[in-house]
Design a protein around this motif. Structure first.
Motif, PDB file in Angstrom:
ATOM      1  N   THR A 377      94.889  66.686   1.376  1.00  0.00           N
ATOM      2  CA  THR A 377      95.510  67.996   1.125  1.00  0.00           C
ATOM      3  C   THR A 377      94.901  69.091   1.996  1.00  0.00           C
ATOM      4  O   THR A 377      95.615  69.917   2.559  1.00  0.00           O
ATOM      5  CB  THR A 377      95.362  68.359  -0.368  1.00  0.00           C
ATOM      6  OG1 THR A 377      95.804  67.250  -1.131  1.00  0.00           O
ATOM      7  CG2 THR A 377      96.188  69.571  -0.735  1.00  0.00           C
ATOM      8  N   SER A 378      93.567  69.078   2.118  1.00  0.00           N
ATOM      9  CA  SER A 378      92.947  70.175   2.863  1.00  0.00           C
ATOM     10  C   SER A 378      93.273  70.091   4.355  1.00  0.00           C
ATOM     11  O   SER A 378      93.471  71.110   5.008  1.00  0.00           O
ATOM     12  CB  SER A 378      91.443  70.224   2.613  1.00  0.00           C
ATOM     13  OG  SER A 378      90.884  68.980   2.878  1.00  0.00           O
ATOM     14  N   ALA A 379      93.382  68.879   4.889  1.00  0.00           N
ATOM     15  CA  ALA A 379      93.711  68.752   6.314  1.00  0.00           C
ATOM     16  C   ALA A 379      95.203  68.959   6.576  1.00  0.00           C
ATOM     17  O   ALA A 379      95.614  69.356   7.675  1.00  0.00           O
ATOM     18  CB  ALA A 379      93.292  67.375   6.817  1.00  0.00           C
ATOM     19  N   PHE A 380      95.998  68.701   5.553  1.00  0.00           N
ATOM     20  CA  PHE A 380      97.452  68.768   5.719  1.00  0.00           C
ATOM     21  C   PHE A 380      97.943  70.193   6.004  1.00  0.00           C
ATOM     22  O   PHE A 380      98.957  70.394   6.665  1.00  0.00           O
ATOM     23  CB  PHE A 380      98.120  68.207   4.460  1.00  0.00           C
ATOM     24  CG  PHE A 380      99.590  67.970   4.594  1.00  0.00           C
ATOM     25  CD1 PHE A 380     100.078  67.029   5.479  1.00  0.00           C
ATOM     26  CD2 PHE A 380     100.502  68.692   3.832  1.00  0.00           C
ATOM     27  CE1 PHE A 380     101.440  66.804   5.609  1.00  0.00           C
ATOM     28  CE2 PHE A 380     101.862  68.469   3.941  1.00  0.00           C
ATOM     29  CZ  PHE A 380     102.324  67.520   4.838  1.00  0.00           C
ATOM     30  N   GLY A 381      97.191  71.181   5.508  1.00  0.00           N
ATOM     31  CA  GLY A 381      97.584  72.582   5.707  1.00  0.00           C
ATOM     32  C   GLY A 381      97.761  72.928   7.176  1.00  0.00           C
ATOM     33  O   GLY A 381      98.763  73.535   7.578  1.00  0.00           O
ATOM     34  N   ALA A 382      96.793  72.510   7.992  1.00  0.00           N
ATOM     35  CA  ALA A 382      96.833  72.830   9.421  1.00  0.00           C
ATOM     36  C   ALA A 382      98.037  72.147  10.071  1.00  0.00           C
ATOM     37  O   ALA A 382      98.695  72.701  10.955  1.00  0.00           O
ATOM     38  CB  ALA A 382      95.541  72.376  10.086  1.00  0.00           C
ATOM     39  N   GLN A 401     100.838  60.552   8.937  1.00  0.00           N
ATOM     40  CA  GLN A 401     100.529  59.163   8.602  1.00  0.00           C
ATOM     41  C   GLN A 401      99.066  58.835   8.921  1.00  0.00           C
ATOM     42  O   GLN A 401      98.395  58.131   8.170  1.00  0.00           O
ATOM     43  CB  GLN A 401     101.490  58.208   9.318  1.00  0.00           C
ATOM     44  CG  GLN A 401     101.345  56.761   8.871  1.00  0.00           C
ATOM     45  CD  GLN A 401     101.495  56.593   7.351  1.00  0.00           C
ATOM     46  OE1 GLN A 401     102.401  57.164   6.739  1.00  0.00           O
ATOM     47  NE2 GLN A 401     100.594  55.844   6.720  1.00  0.00           N
ATOM     48  N   GLN A 402      98.603  59.389  10.030  1.00  0.00           N
ATOM     49  CA  GLN A 402      97.184  59.179  10.381  1.00  0.00           C
ATOM     50  C   GLN A 402      96.268  59.753   9.302  1.00  0.00           C
ATOM     51  O   GLN A 402      95.292  59.126   8.893  1.00  0.00           O
ATOM     52  CB  GLN A 402      96.864  59.873  11.697  1.00  0.00           C
ATOM     53  CG  GLN A 402      97.171  59.003  12.907  1.00  0.00           C
ATOM     54  CD  GLN A 402      96.850  59.719  14.210  1.00  0.00           C
ATOM     55  OE1 GLN A 402      96.185  60.754  14.230  1.00  0.00           O
ATOM     56  NE2 GLN A 402      97.325  59.169  15.307  1.00  0.00           N
ATOM     57  N   LEU A 403      96.616  60.952   8.840  1.00  0.00           N
ATOM     58  CA  LEU A 403      95.828  61.579   7.769  1.00  0.00           C
ATOM     59  C   LEU A 403      95.848  60.726   6.505  1.00  0.00           C
ATOM     60  O   LEU A 403      94.819  60.549   5.843  1.00  0.00           O
ATOM     61  CB  LEU A 403      96.421  62.946   7.409  1.00  0.00           C
ATOM     62  CG  LEU A 403      96.013  64.170   8.189  1.00  0.00           C
ATOM     63  CD1 LEU A 403      96.651  65.411   7.556  1.00  0.00           C
ATOM     64  CD2 LEU A 403      94.489  64.318   8.150  1.00  0.00           C
TER      65      LEU A 403
END
Ligand code: GAL
Length: 411
Positions: A377-382, A401-403
């Motif tokens: 979730t935290s990386a998805f924002g960017a 998908q990588q995330l």
């Protein structure tokens, strides 16, 4: 003399928590979001008058700032006595796996909560044989808010699917409305994103994204991203500077026609702005999600090393009680977790949410911590910020998908 002795005895047997003490609770419910929590603290103090409650808040919708402060405190060994955390992965995947929480199974047992808290909600707050927090509310994420007067003025109705939303958007633009959809700062766009996904992929498709059966790179997901991009083309250009409350204000003042937001917006409209549901503001399910209830639940737990353990356990008891939940939720816009809640205390909006909670397909929110780990979730924002600028669906879904792989989703 005898009276004084009796009083002393009564205080002693009532336990240290009710005689005196402190309690620090931590959340992001400040300012406009504060009244429901304030009412709960007041109730706690009626029951435990000697306890001084430090109601620590770090403002910022959806906990964007509070979660970072919490992390520092938890890792630094100075946890608050109890803190707001979303039921699901935000609780389990962050604090429980790190062995930072106390198991509350015995509290659930002594308070009889298994009988009144739905089994699916208990599942969300359980792992490794323990129950790790006490949920205070059920919020719905998939609501689209509007102002009935605005829709009337422009001669449109609330769209039922995302393609229909796009044509309504074109019609509103043709009639001079610059931004038919209002969005706010980054997290509100992720909130919108999840609603476009659920409304396009369906509830099962959404669940499959999080159990790994549906890859982000699947053409259906790529297509849903493209739809999200088009939906964002209907939105205001000054989004990053708006809080969710400011975005909601643009519905009531008629600047924009629609806002997709969780039902804390109902709390804001009714409790803060004193608007009447149905006339002051209107609502419907986010396009394509009429049979679905995208849920999230705010809960509080007991971190290991909490300074005021007895006071915290009493706080949790109030939070899980019928009186506590029916004090908090009518002001918050949410519904009670407990099945024995007294619906006569709730607004027309909340009554409709309570009915849908019983009859809809329930899925969890990603942004509000239910289905995906924080690392995702935290990386998805960017990623979403970048997508909104580039509208590159293929690139964004490959990166997503990588995330997901990195966060162990579907493993
Ligand atoms: C959510 C939270 C709600 C409300 C909202 C806006 O994450 O669960 O209770 O506070 O953020 O800040």
């Amino acid at each position: 003399m005898k009276k004084a002795l009796l009083l002393a005895l009564a205080l002693a047997t009532a336990g240290s928590a009710s005689a005196a003490g402190k309690l620090e609770i931590f959340s992001w419910w400040s300012g406009d979001e504060g009244p429901a929590l304030d009412a709960l603290v007041k109730l706690y103090n009626q029951k435990y008058p000697g306890v001084k409650v430090d109601n620590a808040t770090v403002s910022g919708g959806a906990g964007t700032n509070a979660k970072a402060v919490l992390k520092t405190r938890m890792l630094g060994g100075t946890p608050p006595d109890s803190f707001q955390v979303h039921a699901g992965q935000e609780l389990i995947g962050t604090w429980v796996v790190a062995n930072r929480m106390e198991d509350l199974s015995s509290l659930f047992k002594s308070e009889g909560w298994a009988k009144v808290v739905p089994a699916d909600v208990i599942k969300l707050i359980s792992s490794k044989g323990g129950i790790w927090s006490v949920p205070v509310d059920i919020h719905r994420s998939n609501v689209m808010w509007y102002n009935p007067a605005t829709l009337k003025k422009y001669g449109v109705t609330a769209p039922k699917t995302w393609p229909e939303f796009l044509s309504t958007c074109t019609a509103l633009k043709a009639k001079g409305m610059q931004a038919p959809l209002v969005v706010g700062e980054s997290w509100t766009q992720q909130h919108l994103w999840e609603n476009v996904m659920v409304g396009t992929l369906g509830a099962q498709g959404w669940e499959n994204l999080w159990n790994g059966k549906l890859k982000f790179t699947d053409p259906r997901v790529v297509g849903a991203f493209t739809t999200f991009g088009k939906v964002m083309d209907c939105a205001n250009k000054d989004a990053s500077g708006l809080s969710w409350q400011q975005a909601s204000d643009r519905i009531t003042d008629g600047t924009s026609a629609f806002n997709v937001m969780g039902d804390w917006a109902a709390g804001y409209f009714t409790t803060t702005k004193k608007l009447a549901p149905g006339t002051g503001f209107g609502w419907t399910t986010a396009p394509g999600t009429s049979k679905v209830f995208v849920m999230l639940a705010d809960s509080f737990g007991l971190p290991k090393g909490a300074k005021n353990r007895a006071e915290t356990l009493n706080w949790l008891k109030v939070l899980g009680s019928k009186q506590g939940q029916d004090t908090f939720n009518p002001l918050k816009g949410s519904i009670a977790v407990r099945t024995d809640s007294d619906l006569s205390k709730y607004s027309v909006y909340s009554k409709s949410a309570a009915t849908d909670w019983k009859h809809s397909k329930i899925v969890g929110s990603m942004y509000h911590g239910a289905v995906a780990p924080e690392s995702f979730t935290s990386a998805f924002g960017a990623l979403i910020d970048q997508f909104v600028a580039s509208k590159d669906s293929k690139g964004a879904t490959a990166a997503a998908q990588q995330l997901a792989d990195k966060a162990g989703i579907g493993k």
